[in-house]
Scaffold this motif. Structure first.
Motif, mmCIF file in Angstrom:
data_model
loop_
_atom_site.group_PDB
_atom_site.id
_atom_site.type_symbol
_atom_site.label_atom_id
_atom_site.label_comp_id
_atom_site.label_asym_id
_atom_site.label_seq_id
_atom_site.Cartn_x
_atom_site.Cartn_y
_atom_site.Cartn_z
ATOM 1 N N ALA A 105 9.229 0.123 -3.288
ATOM 2 C CA ALA A 105 9.538 -1.168 -3.915
ATOM 3 C C ALA A 105 10.266 -2.042 -2.903
ATOM 4 O O ALA A 105 11.362 -1.703 -2.452
ATOM 5 N N VAL A 106 9.619 -3.156 -2.526
ATOM 6 C CA VAL A 106 10.208 -4.008 -1.491
ATOM 7 C C VAL A 106 11.177 -4.990 -2.148
ATOM 8 O O VAL A 106 10.779 -5.963 -2.784
ATOM 9 N N SER A 107 12.444 -4.705 -1.979
ATOM 10 C CA SER A 107 13.491 -5.408 -2.737
ATOM 11 C C SER A 107 14.131 -6.560 -1.984
ATOM 12 O O SER A 107 15.027 -7.221 -2.510
ATOM 13 N N LYS A 108 13.653 -6.846 -0.767
ATOM 14 C CA LYS A 108 14.217 -7.965 0.006
ATOM 15 C C LYS A 108 14.219 -9.252 -0.817
ATOM 16 O O LYS A 108 13.242 -9.547 -1.508
ATOM 17 N N GLN A 109 15.298 -9.990 -0.702
ATOM 18 C CA GLN A 109 15.408 -11.323 -1.321
ATOM 19 C C GLN A 109 15.157 -11.335 -2.825
ATOM 20 O O GLN A 109 14.734 -12.354 -3.378
ATOM 21 N N LEU A 166 2.406 6.348 10.564
ATOM 22 C CA LEU A 166 2.207 4.989 11.068
ATOM 23 C C LEU A 166 2.312 3.960 9.959
ATOM 24 O O LEU A 166 2.098 4.258 8.787
ATOM 25 N N MET A 167 2.614 2.738 10.371
ATOM 26 C CA MET A 167 2.735 1.617 9.437
ATOM 27 C C MET A 167 2.035 0.417 10.054
ATOM 28 O O MET A 167 2.030 0.257 11.275
ATOM 29 N N CYS A 168 1.409 -0.429 9.218
ATOM 30 C CA CYS A 168 0.852 -1.678 9.740
ATOM 31 C C CYS A 168 0.963 -2.800 8.718
ATOM 32 O O CYS A 168 1.090 -2.562 7.514
ATOM 33 N N ILE A 169 0.945 -4.017 9.239
ATOM 34 C CA ILE A 169 0.882 -5.235 8.425
ATOM 35 C C ILE A 169 -0.319 -6.028 8.958
ATOM 36 O O ILE A 169 -0.215 -6.689 9.982
ATOM 37 N N PRO A 170 -1.467 -5.963 8.290
ATOM 38 C CA PRO A 170 -2.654 -6.646 8.808
ATOM 39 C C PRO A 170 -2.453 -8.165 8.861
ATOM 40 O O PRO A 170 -1.608 -8.707 8.145
ATOM 41 N N GLU A 228 13.611 -2.319 2.561
ATOM 42 C CA GLU A 228 14.396 -3.520 2.878
ATOM 43 C C GLU A 228 14.027 -4.011 4.274
ATOM 44 O O GLU A 228 13.729 -3.218 5.172
ATOM 45 N N ASN A 229 14.094 -5.326 4.458
ATOM 46 C CA ASN A 229 13.722 -5.925 5.734
ATOM 47 C C ASN A 229 14.874 -6.095 6.710
ATOM 48 O O ASN A 229 14.647 -6.194 7.900
ATOM 49 N N ARG A 230 16.073 -6.196 6.169
ATOM 50 C CA ARG A 230 17.205 -6.488 7.048
ATOM 51 C C ARG A 230 18.325 -5.496 6.813
ATOM 52 O O ARG A 230 18.670 -5.188 5.672
ATOM 53 N N GLY A 251 -0.597 -1.504 2.930
ATOM 54 C CA GLY A 251 -0.903 -2.095 1.635
ATOM 55 C C GLY A 251 0.331 -2.728 1.034
ATOM 56 O O GLY A 251 1.413 -2.141 1.056
ATOM 57 N N MET A 252 0.167 -3.965 0.532
ATOM 58 C CA MET A 252 1.245 -4.714 -0.103
ATOM 59 C C MET A 252 0.720 -5.215 -1.458
ATOM 60 O O MET A 252 -0.281 -4.710 -1.966
ATOM 61 N N SER A 253 1.391 -6.205 -2.036
ATOM 62 C CA SER A 253 1.018 -6.617 -3.399
ATOM 63 C C SER A 253 -0.467 -6.946 -3.568
ATOM 64 O O SER A 253 -1.075 -6.600 -4.576
ATOM 65 N N ASP A 254 -1.053 -7.619 -2.566
ATOM 66 C CA ASP A 254 -2.422 -8.100 -2.734
ATOM 67 C C ASP A 254 -3.496 -7.077 -2.379
ATOM 68 O O ASP A 254 -4.675 -7.299 -2.655
ATOM 69 N N GLN A 293 8.118 -13.163 -7.987
ATOM 70 C CA GLN A 293 8.275 -13.924 -6.749
ATOM 71 C C GLN A 293 9.709 -13.811 -6.211
ATOM 72 O O GLN A 293 10.661 -13.778 -6.980
ATOM 73 N N ARG A 294 9.824 -13.769 -4.889
ATOM 74 C CA ARG A 294 11.141 -13.709 -4.253
ATOM 75 C C ARG A 294 11.873 -15.025 -4.385
ATOM 76 O O ARG A 294 11.255 -16.086 -4.391
ATOM 77 N N HIS A 295 13.186 -14.956 -4.429
ATOM 78 C CA HIS A 295 14.001 -16.178 -4.523
ATOM 79 C C HIS A 295 14.465 -16.641 -3.159
ATOM 80 O O HIS A 295 14.536 -15.877 -2.237
ATOM 81 N N LEU A 316 13.691 1.182 6.008
ATOM 82 C CA LEU A 316 13.730 -0.092 6.717
ATOM 83 C C LEU A 316 12.310 -0.464 7.112
ATOM 84 O O LEU A 316 11.643 0.264 7.851
ATOM 85 N N ILE A 317 11.844 -1.611 6.622
ATOM 86 C CA ILE A 317 10.456 -2.020 6.876
ATOM 87 C C ILE A 317 10.369 -3.331 7.659
ATOM 88 O O ILE A 317 9.282 -3.848 7.877
ATOM 89 N N GLY A 318 11.525 -3.888 8.052
ATOM 90 C CA GLY A 318 11.535 -5.128 8.839
ATOM 91 C C GLY A 318 12.060 -4.863 10.232
ATOM 92 O O GLY A 318 12.637 -3.805 10.494
ATOM 93 N N VAL A 368 2.638 2.716 -0.207
ATOM 94 C CA VAL A 368 2.353 1.283 -0.206
ATOM 95 C C VAL A 368 3.675 0.543 -0.394
ATOM 96 O O VAL A 368 4.592 1.059 -1.026
ATOM 97 N N ARG A 369 3.763 -0.644 0.176
ATOM 98 C CA ARG A 369 4.997 -1.434 0.122
ATOM 99 C C ARG A 369 4.748 -2.656 -0.764
ATOM 100 O O ARG A 369 4.059 -3.589 -0.366
ATOM 101 N N VAL A 370 5.271 -2.625 -1.958
ATOM 102 C CA VAL A 370 4.956 -3.663 -2.938
ATOM 103 C C VAL A 370 6.225 -4.399 -3.359
ATOM 104 O O VAL A 370 7.181 -3.785 -3.829
ATOM 105 N N GLY A 371 6.208 -5.714 -3.161
ATOM 106 C CA GLY A 371 7.353 -6.538 -3.546
ATOM 107 C C GLY A 371 7.055 -7.375 -4.770
ATOM 108 O O GLY A 371 7.375 -7.017 -5.908
ATOM 109 N N SER A 372 6.408 -8.524 -4.561
ATOM 110 C CA SER A 372 6.250 -9.504 -5.637
ATOM 111 C C SER A 372 5.454 -8.982 -6.838
ATOM 112 O O SER A 372 5.752 -9.354 -7.974
ATOM 113 N N ALA A 373 4.486 -8.116 -6.630
ATOM 114 C CA ALA A 373 3.706 -7.609 -7.775
ATOM 115 C C ALA A 373 4.560 -6.737 -8.691
ATOM 116 O O ALA A 373 4.254 -6.577 -9.864
#
Ligand code: PLP
Length: 221
Positions: free
Chosen positions: A33-37, A162-166, A56-58, A194-197, A219-221, A80-82, A210-215
């Motif tokens: 669960a990507v909880s950043k912001q 391994l990790m990637c962000i296409p 978390e990204n930071r 893999g992320m929300s989309d 939406q992030r604030h 840590l994903i950022g 999978v790293r899922v935030g907004s879904a």
């Protein structure tokens, strides 16, 4: 149950069901669960819904958010994903259970030093820049085999996968396939992609997390 908890619980159950349907052959895919912001009450709602793995990204934001919650949940897993600067490596190694963004020798050296000093080392994923985007972090695909070997043998780090962000403007499938291929030929089992989309596509192509935030949170604030 509050509305917020039941909203997040419903979305979480839906994501887990879609992951289970997409993962072939059937296997568990970890939901990070990507909880950043995200507002604090959504984090607490996710915890109440049973979510325990967070990305978390930071470093500073994560410390602020999780230091007080961590003692309350023995089974929490914080990743840590950022991007991580070498001068924050020790702070990150002391706090996170996993660092998913290793991509250069300087950072590998800093993590190895930190692990020695702390007597503990988080699990590590290597980020691969599958789209070879100049602005994006990650080791280039052509250099991945050599870097994986160095991270393991020269720096002695516990590399799980391994990790990637296409690239945002490309179909992700070929990037997921490339990441899976690099992992397989290096004997690595964890694939964070893999992320929300696109988490279902990622699961189809072998994602183990999978790293899922907004879904999940909205939406992030
Ligand atoms: C923000 C972020 C995510 C989650 O993005 P969503 O589209 O909200 O699911 C996943 N991975 C990384 C590295 C991110 O920075």
């Amino acid at each position: 149950m509050s509305d917020l908890i039941s909203d997040i619980a419903t979305r979480r159950a839906d994501i887990l069901a879609r992951l289970a349907a997409a993962a072939q052959p059937p296997r568990a895919v970890k939901l990070v669960a990507v909880s950043k912001q995200q507002p604090e009450e959504r984090i607490d709602a996710a915890l109440a819904a049973g979510q325990r793995v967070f990305g978390e990204n930071r470093v500073q934001e994560a410390l602020r958010r999780w230091s007080s919650r961590r003692p309350l949940f023995a089974d929490l897993e914080l990743r840590l994903i950022g991007p991580l600067q070498s001068n924050k490596a020790e702070e990150a190694a002391a706090f996170f259970d996993a660092i998913d963004v290793l991509d250069r020798p300087k950072l590998a050296a800093a993590l190895a030093d930190a692990a020695q000093k702390l007597g503990r080392c988080p699990r590590v994923l290597i980020q691969v820049n599958t789209g070879e985007e100049p602005q994006k972090a990650g080791v280039e695909p052509a250099e991945a085999d050599a870097f994986i070997k160095a991270a393991r043998e020269q720096f002695g780090l516990p590399i799980d996968g391994l990790m990637c962000i296409p690239p945002a403007d490309e179909a992700p499938a070929m990037h997921f396939a490339l990441l899976a291929e690099i992992a397989a030929r290096n004997g690595l089992t964890e694939l964070s992609m893999g992320m929300s989309d696109d988490f279902e596509t990622a699961a189809r192509f072998g994602a183990t997390q999978v790293r899922v935030g907004s879904a999940l949170f909205g939406q992030r604030h």
